[in-house]
Design a protein around this motif. Structure first.
Motif, PDB file in Angstrom:
ATOM      1  N   ASP A 130      -0.250  -5.933   2.682  1.00 22.21           N
ATOM      2  CA  ASP A 130      -0.943  -4.869   3.408  1.00 22.21           C
ATOM      3  C   ASP A 130      -2.458  -5.123   3.413  1.00 22.21           C
ATOM      4  O   ASP A 130      -2.979  -5.876   2.591  1.00 22.21           O
ATOM      5  CB  ASP A 130      -0.641  -3.511   2.778  1.00 22.21           C
ATOM      6  CG  ASP A 130       0.810  -3.106   2.963  1.00 22.21           C
ATOM      7  OD1 ASP A 130       1.504  -3.729   3.800  1.00 22.21           O
ATOM      8  OD2 ASP A 130       1.260  -2.177   2.272  1.00 22.21           O
ATOM      9  N   ARG A 131      -3.140  -4.489   4.323  1.00 25.31           N
ATOM     10  CA  ARG A 131      -4.577  -4.709   4.470  1.00 25.31           C
ATOM     11  C   ARG A 131      -5.355  -3.615   3.748  1.00 25.31           C
ATOM     12  O   ARG A 131      -5.427  -2.477   4.208  1.00 25.31           O
ATOM     13  CB  ARG A 131      -4.964  -4.746   5.945  1.00 25.31           C
ATOM     14  CG  ARG A 131      -6.428  -5.124   6.196  1.00 25.31           C
ATOM     15  CD  ARG A 131      -6.770  -5.063   7.673  1.00 25.31           C
ATOM     16  NE  ARG A 131      -8.142  -5.465   7.925  1.00 25.31           N
ATOM     17  CZ  ARG A 131      -9.206  -4.674   7.783  1.00 25.31           C
ATOM     18  NH1 ARG A 131      -9.029  -3.402   7.388  1.00 25.31           N
ATOM     19  NH2 ARG A 131     -10.425  -5.117   8.030  1.00 25.31           N
ATOM     20  N   HIS A 132      -5.916  -3.942   2.600  1.00 23.41           N
ATOM     21  CA  HIS A 132      -6.783  -3.055   1.832  1.00 23.41           C
ATOM     22  C   HIS A 132      -7.880  -3.911   1.203  1.00 23.41           C
ATOM     23  O   HIS A 132      -7.649  -5.084   0.888  1.00 23.41           O
ATOM     24  CB  HIS A 132      -6.024  -2.363   0.690  1.00 23.41           C
ATOM     25  CG  HIS A 132      -4.866  -1.523   1.111  1.00 23.41           C
ATOM     26  ND1 HIS A 132      -5.018  -0.288   1.704  1.00 23.41           N
ATOM     27  CD2 HIS A 132      -3.526  -1.743   1.022  1.00 23.41           C
ATOM     28  CE1 HIS A 132      -3.821   0.225   1.951  1.00 23.41           C
ATOM     29  NE2 HIS A 132      -2.900  -0.635   1.549  1.00 23.41           N
ATOM     30  N   PRO A 133      -9.055  -3.348   0.956  1.00 23.39           N
ATOM     31  CA  PRO A 133     -10.034  -4.073   0.146  1.00 23.39           C
ATOM     32  C   PRO A 133      -9.619  -4.037  -1.320  1.00 23.39           C
ATOM     33  O   PRO A 133      -9.182  -2.999  -1.824  1.00 23.39           O
ATOM     34  CB  PRO A 133     -11.333  -3.287   0.377  1.00 23.39           C
ATOM     35  CG  PRO A 133     -10.880  -1.903   0.718  1.00 23.39           C
ATOM     36  CD  PRO A 133      -9.576  -2.053   1.435  1.00 23.39           C
ATOM     37  N   VAL A 134      -9.718  -5.182  -1.996  1.00 19.08           N
ATOM     38  CA  VAL A 134      -9.402  -5.284  -3.422  1.00 19.08           C
ATOM     39  C   VAL A 134     -10.652  -5.798  -4.126  1.00 19.08           C
ATOM     40  O   VAL A 134     -11.162  -6.868  -3.783  1.00 19.08           O
ATOM     41  CB  VAL A 134      -8.221  -6.238  -3.681  1.00 19.08           C
ATOM     42  CG1 VAL A 134      -7.891  -6.287  -5.164  1.00 19.08           C
ATOM     43  CG2 VAL A 134      -7.007  -5.817  -2.873  1.00 19.08           C
ATOM     44  N   VAL A 135     -11.127  -5.057  -5.108  1.00 22.15           N
ATOM     45  CA  VAL A 135     -12.402  -5.396  -5.734  1.00 22.15           C
ATOM     46  C   VAL A 135     -12.243  -5.448  -7.244  1.00 22.15           C
ATOM     47  O   VAL A 135     -11.879  -4.450  -7.876  1.00 22.15           O
ATOM     48  CB  VAL A 135     -13.496  -4.364  -5.366  1.00 22.15           C
ATOM     49  CG1 VAL A 135     -14.801  -4.702  -6.074  1.00 22.15           C
ATOM     50  CG2 VAL A 135     -13.707  -4.340  -3.859  1.00 22.15           C
ATOM     51  N   ALA A 165     -14.403  -3.985   2.381  1.00 23.00           N
ATOM     52  CA  ALA A 165     -13.698  -3.680   3.626  1.00 23.00           C
ATOM     53  C   ALA A 165     -14.460  -4.223   4.830  1.00 23.00           C
ATOM     54  O   ALA A 165     -13.854  -4.644   5.823  1.00 23.00           O
ATOM     55  CB  ALA A 165     -13.493  -2.175   3.751  1.00 23.00           C
ATOM     56  N   ALA A 166     -15.789  -4.232   4.733  1.00 24.84           N
ATOM     57  CA  ALA A 166     -16.612  -4.654   5.866  1.00 24.84           C
ATOM     58  C   ALA A 166     -16.480  -6.139   6.173  1.00 24.84           C
ATOM     59  O   ALA A 166     -16.744  -6.559   7.300  1.00 24.84           O
ATOM     60  CB  ALA A 166     -18.079  -4.308   5.605  1.00 24.84           C
ATOM     61  N   GLU A 172      -3.821  -8.963   8.686  1.00 27.83           N
ATOM     62  CA  GLU A 172      -3.403  -8.667   7.312  1.00 27.83           C
ATOM     63  C   GLU A 172      -3.340  -9.928   6.474  1.00 27.83           C
ATOM     64  O   GLU A 172      -3.767  -9.946   5.309  1.00 27.83           O
ATOM     65  CB  GLU A 172      -2.043  -7.958   7.318  1.00 27.83           C
ATOM     66  CG  GLU A 172      -2.081  -6.540   7.872  1.00 27.83           C
ATOM     67  CD  GLU A 172      -0.732  -5.861   7.805  1.00 27.83           C
ATOM     68  OE1 GLU A 172       0.293  -6.566   7.679  1.00 27.83           O
ATOM     69  OE2 GLU A 172      -0.699  -4.613   7.892  1.00 27.83           O
ATOM     70  N   GLU A 173      -2.803 -10.998   7.043  1.00 27.05           N
ATOM     71  CA  GLU A 173      -2.681 -12.248   6.291  1.00 27.05           C
ATOM     72  C   GLU A 173      -4.054 -12.798   5.920  1.00 27.05           C
ATOM     73  O   GLU A 173      -4.284 -13.181   4.764  1.00 27.05           O
ATOM     74  CB  GLU A 173      -1.921 -13.286   7.118  1.00 27.05           C
ATOM     75  CG  GLU A 173      -1.784 -14.634   6.402  1.00 27.05           C
ATOM     76  CD  GLU A 173      -1.112 -15.695   7.252  1.00 27.05           C
ATOM     77  OE1 GLU A 173      -0.912 -16.809   6.750  1.00 27.05           O
ATOM     78  OE2 GLU A 173      -0.809 -15.407   8.434  1.00 27.05           O
ATOM     79  N   ARG A 174      -4.975 -12.826   6.856  1.00 29.23           N
ATOM     80  CA  ARG A 174      -6.314 -13.351   6.576  1.00 29.23           C
ATOM     81  C   ARG A 174      -7.082 -12.418   5.643  1.00 29.23           C
ATOM     82  O   ARG A 174      -7.842 -12.874   4.791  1.00 29.23           O
ATOM     83  CB  ARG A 174      -7.070 -13.570   7.881  1.00 29.23           C
ATOM     84  CG  ARG A 174      -6.561 -14.760   8.688  1.00 29.23           C
ATOM     85  CD  ARG A 174      -7.194 -14.821  10.075  1.00 29.23           C
ATOM     86  NE  ARG A 174      -8.631 -14.982  10.018  1.00 29.23           N
ATOM     87  CZ  ARG A 174      -9.265 -16.138   9.864  1.00 29.23           C
ATOM     88  NH1 ARG A 174      -8.561 -17.258   9.719  1.00 29.23           N
ATOM     89  NH2 ARG A 174     -10.593 -16.197   9.840  1.00 29.23           N
ATOM     90  N   ALA A 175      -6.867 -11.120   5.772  1.00 30.97           N
ATOM     91  CA  ALA A 175      -7.537 -10.176   4.883  1.00 30.97           C
ATOM     92  C   ALA A 175      -7.089 -10.378   3.437  1.00 30.97           C
ATOM     93  O   ALA A 175      -7.900 -10.333   2.504  1.00 30.97           O
ATOM     94  CB  ALA A 175      -7.258  -8.746   5.330  1.00 30.97           C
TER      95      ALA A 175
END
Length: 288
Positions: A130-135, A165-166, A172-175
């Motif tokens: 899934d597409r989420h920012p992970v920090v 996120a920016a 999704e794959e590249r994110a």
């Protein structure tokens, strides 16, 4: 906003370490366990413990059937053993509430024991795509240097997720790759102690490098020294219980594990309070 994603993806595909949880077939349960273990623990220490854990408990249901004490025993010397109890409780919750399948939804993951915002997003991204920012800490450092010209990041805040996120691509794959690549870059190239700019794929667009590497201060929280600490005393008591027959020992024998009696008693009390040990009739044992 500079394009960090394109060079990060190219570098990651060429240079990323071969780690077990990066295998596409590793599965959501394996990724969840690895994320628990990797919190404040070096990769080299985690890999053998992770393999042993998943061999013993290949699913949440398998762990849920074991006792909490078995989880603490298997955790061995990874440190912060409350993570073992949280992981055991999470396995029970997954088994009882989600049919034994690690949930995909971030809010459902956050509702599980021991799972915070980072771990929930990491499982959703790296297990399910899934597409989420992970920090994490490494990501925050990379972003602080590349975007804000800071030598070290500010204390964690919601701004970190906004910044990550920016830079994520829409795909999704590249994110997912960009999330992993930023962590990897901070872990092996743009480290806290040094920045190997010659090996960095984004050095040409790094604000900190362009500014001449200014020392902007370091407000990171410092961890207390381990040697001689209450944490070390707790570890000594737990190690004694792990190696004792049936993971149980007389308090007189436990007393020999640490020279400072006040610190030892404090350690025992805190282990009981945290659910990592149980006391009964002059005996101390791992939880059952």
């Amino acid at each position: 906003m500079p394009d960090l994603a394109t060079p990060l993806i190219a570098w990651y595909r060429e240079s990323a370490r071969d780690l077990p949880w990066r295998d596409p077939n590793f599965g959501a349960w394996g990724i969840l366990v690895s994320e628990f273990m990797l919190q404040q623990t070096p990769v080299a220490r985690v890999i053998p413990r992770l393999e042993a854990w998943l061999e013993r408990w290949p699913s949440p249901a398998a762990l849920a059937e074991a006792s909490p004490g078995a989880a603490v025993e298997q955790w061995a010397n990874l440190g912060y053993p409350r993570r073992a109890l949280w992981l055991h409780k999470a396995a029970v919750q997954i088994t009882e509430q989600h049919g034994g399948v690690v949930p995909r939804d971030v809010d459902a993951l956050l509702a599980l024991s021991g799972i915070g915002d980072y771990t929930a997003r990491a499982v959703a991204v790296f297990a399910y795509g899934d597409r989420h920012p992970v920090v994490d800490t490494n990501t925050r450092r990379v972003l602080a240097r590349a975007l804000d010209a800071q030598s070290q990041p500010d204390p964690p805040s919601t701004r970190d997720l906004t910044a990550m996120a920016a830079i994520l691509p829409e795909s999704e794959e590249r994110a997912a790759i960009v999330n992993a690549a930023a962590m990897e870059l901070g872990a092996v190239v743009c480290t806290a102690r040094s920045a190997n700019c010659e090996a960095c794929p984004i050095a040409h667009i790094c604000a900190w490098r362009d500014a001449g590497y200014p020392d902007t201060g370091d407000r990171r929280r410092r961890q207390a020294t381990y040697a001689g600490s209450d944490r070390q005393a707790r570890g000594a008591v737990l190690q004694h219980l792990r190696s004792a027959p049936d993971h149980e020992s007389a308090l007189e024998a436990v007393a020999a594990t640490w020279p400072d009696s006040l610190q030892r008693d404090r350690a025992i009390d805190s282990l009981i309070a945290d659910g990592l040990a149980e006391a009964s009739e002059g005996m101390l044992r791992l939880p059952r």
